[in-house]
Design an enzyme around this catalytic site. Structure first.
Site, mmCIF file in Angstrom:
data_model
loop_
_atom_site.group_PDB
_atom_site.id
_atom_site.type_symbol
_atom_site.label_atom_id
_atom_site.label_comp_id
_atom_site.label_asym_id
_atom_site.label_seq_id
_atom_site.Cartn_x
_atom_site.Cartn_y
_atom_site.Cartn_z
ATOM 1 N N LYS A 175 0.850 -1.192 0.000
ATOM 2 C CA LYS A 175 0.000 0.000 0.000
ATOM 3 C C LYS A 175 0.889 1.247 0.000
ATOM 4 O O LYS A 175 1.870 1.300 0.742
ATOM 5 C CB LYS A 175 -0.893 -0.026 1.247
ATOM 6 C CG LYS A 175 -1.804 1.173 1.415
ATOM 7 C CD LYS A 175 -2.787 0.945 2.556
ATOM 8 C CE LYS A 175 -3.757 2.101 2.721
ATOM 9 N NZ LYS A 175 -3.169 3.253 3.391
ATOM 10 N N SER A 197 -1.960 4.841 -3.836
ATOM 11 C CA SER A 197 -2.448 5.712 -2.750
ATOM 12 C C SER A 197 -1.403 6.770 -2.405
ATOM 13 O O SER A 197 -0.206 6.516 -2.516
ATOM 14 C CB SER A 197 -2.670 4.836 -1.497
ATOM 15 O OG SER A 197 -2.993 5.613 -0.368
ATOM 16 N N HIS A 199 -2.020 8.083 0.710
ATOM 17 C CA HIS A 199 -2.258 8.023 2.159
ATOM 18 C C HIS A 199 -2.822 9.356 2.668
ATOM 19 O O HIS A 199 -2.238 9.989 3.525
ATOM 20 C CB HIS A 199 -0.947 7.671 2.877
ATOM 21 C CG HIS A 199 -1.129 6.963 4.183
ATOM 22 N ND1 HIS A 199 -0.571 5.732 4.432
ATOM 23 C CD2 HIS A 199 -1.801 7.308 5.317
ATOM 24 C CE1 HIS A 199 -0.880 5.366 5.666
ATOM 25 N NE2 HIS A 199 -1.621 6.305 6.220
ATOM 26 N N ARG A 202 -0.043 12.521 2.363
ATOM 27 C CA ARG A 202 1.153 12.654 3.194
ATOM 28 C C ARG A 202 2.199 13.509 2.490
ATOM 29 O O ARG A 202 2.874 14.316 3.115
ATOM 30 C CB ARG A 202 1.747 11.262 3.506
ATOM 31 C CG ARG A 202 0.850 10.402 4.384
ATOM 32 C CD ARG A 202 1.653 9.430 5.219
ATOM 33 N NE ARG A 202 2.276 10.093 6.331
ATOM 34 C CZ ARG A 202 3.566 9.959 6.656
ATOM 35 N NH1 ARG A 202 4.354 9.184 5.942
ATOM 36 N NH2 ARG A 202 4.066 10.601 7.689
ATOM 37 N N ILE A 232 -12.089 8.757 -2.505
ATOM 38 C CA ILE A 232 -13.296 8.114 -3.052
ATOM 39 C C ILE A 232 -14.487 8.461 -2.158
ATOM 40 O O ILE A 232 -14.473 8.185 -0.956
ATOM 41 C CB ILE A 232 -13.138 6.571 -3.104
ATOM 42 C CG1 ILE A 232 -11.938 6.169 -3.958
ATOM 43 C CG2 ILE A 232 -14.441 5.906 -3.535
ATOM 44 C CD1 ILE A 232 -12.191 5.983 -5.408
HETATM 45 C C1 LIG Z 1 -7.769 7.851 11.126
HETATM 46 C C2 LIG Z 1 -6.976 7.209 10.024
HETATM 47 C C3 LIG Z 1 -6.136 6.141 10.326
HETATM 48 C C4 LIG Z 1 -5.406 5.515 9.310
HETATM 49 N N1 LIG Z 1 -4.586 4.484 9.630
HETATM 50 C C5 LIG Z 1 -3.918 3.836 8.648
HETATM 51 C C6 LIG Z 1 -3.081 2.716 8.944
HETATM 52 O O1 LIG Z 1 -2.886 2.345 10.092
HETATM 53 N N2 LIG Z 1 -2.487 2.064 7.908
HETATM 54 C C7 LIG Z 1 -2.663 2.474 6.609
HETATM 55 O O2 LIG Z 1 -2.122 1.834 5.710
HETATM 56 N N3 LIG Z 1 -3.413 3.550 6.303
HETATM 57 C C8 LIG Z 1 -4.046 4.231 7.282
HETATM 58 N N4 LIG Z 1 -4.824 5.300 6.971
HETATM 59 C C9 LIG Z 1 -4.912 5.742 5.555
HETATM 60 C C10 LIG Z 1 -6.121 5.144 4.843
HETATM 61 O O3 LIG Z 1 -6.054 3.746 4.759
HETATM 62 C C11 LIG Z 1 -6.260 5.696 3.410
HETATM 63 O O4 LIG Z 1 -5.105 5.367 2.667
HETATM 64 C C12 LIG Z 1 -6.437 7.204 3.387
HETATM 65 O O5 LIG Z 1 -7.339 7.633 4.379
HETATM 66 C C13 LIG Z 1 -6.860 7.711 1.999
HETATM 67 O O6 LIG Z 1 -8.179 7.491 1.694
HETATM 68 P P1 LIG Z 1 -9.340 8.624 1.882
HETATM 69 O O7 LIG Z 1 -8.922 9.831 1.109
HETATM 70 O O8 LIG Z 1 -10.540 7.938 1.305
HETATM 71 O O9 LIG Z 1 -9.444 8.893 3.347
HETATM 72 C C14 LIG Z 1 -5.532 5.971 7.973
HETATM 73 C C15 LIG Z 1 -6.371 7.041 7.685
HETATM 74 C C16 LIG Z 1 -7.094 7.679 8.683
HETATM 75 C C17 LIG Z 1 -7.987 8.823 8.328
#
Ligand SMILES: Cc1cc2nc3c(=O)[nH]c(=O)nc-3n(C[C@H](O)[C@H](O)[C@H](O)COP(=O)(O)O)c2cc1C
Length: 306
Positions: A175, A197, A199, A202, A232
């Site tokens: 990931k 991704s 993330h 970041r 999404i």
């Molecule tokens: C509160 C929170 C905790 C997260 N913890 C992790 C994690 O432990 N490991 C990980 O791979 N991604 C983690 N993520 C990232 C998400 O899996 C995802 O990649 C990210 O939120 C992007 O998607 P979005 O734009 O739909 O939120 C976290 C995101 C949030 C908001």
């Protein structure tokens, strides 16, 4: 004084949102049928290509739902969806697995390699469906090793990934891939899937996962599965990602409010709404199955994208 509410031009989440919304969809109705959302992910059949997010620390970010990770798992089970879990200790992870949803455990790039191997082994022994690592959490905002809630992280080499993949019988998902270069390295290392991704932004000025997706699919699609997350929110977002070659997508923060408000039922309702929106767009574009989706229906800047 700087206006803290103003979105910075470098904000990858805002850049990603704009890119999603810049893509339009043409209509293809003659001969169209009601679609099926069935798909095969990591060797297992699912009822939807919409997956749960790899989340963690919900006791901080969604205090009202301390049991939030189990609620996601309950929703995944009810929906026939693939569940993901982010940073977790073994005991908590075992509790999530008890719910009985097929679950991918995304392990952090810990500096402590023994911890990585122990979490890989635990996941396999306790019935996880797959394992993986979010390689985009290696570095902190000063370029040094990241520190996630007091735990040191470390950058990962291709041979590190090969070692983890050799150490488990489970499919391995990397990931945090956002380039053809990394996608190829993961495929060559033996990963079964990558999750494209940034993330939730970041890295400043990160390209939208959707923008690099077609190049990645051209390079490694067919040999490994290509999943995607970031930004999404709707069935239209899912449609665009799948049409550009993703096998599945995860919904992250857009599902946080439904979780906080209504727990597993809220998450389930959110995914059912997204599934309906996706099915409608598939029907309107003549795609009876996910395999029939392709980028030739998408337009950008007044021109077809493919
Ligand atoms: C509160 C929170 C905790 C997260 N913890 C992790 C994690 O432990 N490991 C990980 O791979 N991604 C983690 N993520 C990232 C998400 O899996 C995802 O990649 C990210 O939120 C992007 O998607 P979005 O734009 O739909 O939120 C976290 C995101 C949030 C908001």
């Amino acid at each position: 004084m700087a206006d803290e509410t103003k979105i910075r031009p470098s904000d990858a989440n805002a850049i990603t949102r704009r890119y999603f919304d810049s893509i339009l969809i043409e209509q293809r109705l003659v001969g169209a049928k009601t679609p099926s959302l069935r798909c095969t992910l990591l060797g297992k059949q699912f009822d939807t290509p919409v997956m749960m997010p790899a989340f963690s620390h919900l006791h901080i970010f969604a205090k009202e739902r301390e049991d939030g990770m189990r609620e996601y798992a309950r929703a995944a089970k009810a929906l026939g969806a693939l569940n993901f879990v982010g940073m977790s200790e073994n005991e908590d992870f075992a509790g999530i697995l008890e719910v009985g949803a097929p679950t991918v455990r995304i392990i952090k790039p810990y500096a402590d390699r023994d911890k990585i191997f122990s979490q890989l082994a635990f996941a396999q022994e306790h019935g996880a469906w797959a394992v993986g690592m979010d390689i985009d959490h290696s570095f902190a905002s000063d370029g040094g090793p990241d520190d996630v809630f007091g735990e040191k992280m470390a950058p990962q080499t291709r041979s590190d990934l090969e070692e983890y993949i050799r150490a488990t019988k489970l499919p391995f998902v990397v990931k945090g891939v956002l380039s053809v270069r990394d996608a190829q390295a993961c495929a060559e290392a033996g990963a079964k899937a990558i999750l494209v991704s940034h993330h939730h932004g970041r890295m400043p000025f990160a390209i939208p996962p959707l923008m690099v997706l077609p190049e990645i699919v051209r390079a490694v699609g067919g040999s490994i599965q290509v999943m995607l997350d970031c930004g999404i929110e709707t069935g239209a977002d899912v449609y665009k990602a799948l049409a550009l070659g993703a096998d599945a997508v995860a919904v992250g923060r857009a599902m946080m409010q439904p979780l906080v408000r209504d727990g597993a039922a809220g998450v389930e309702a959110c995914v059912r709404r997204i599934n309906n929106e996706l099915a409608m767009l598939m029907a309107f574009t003549g795609c009876a199955s996910l395999a029939e989706m392709d980028p030739s229906v998408l337009w950008r800047d007044g021109r077809p994208m493919a």
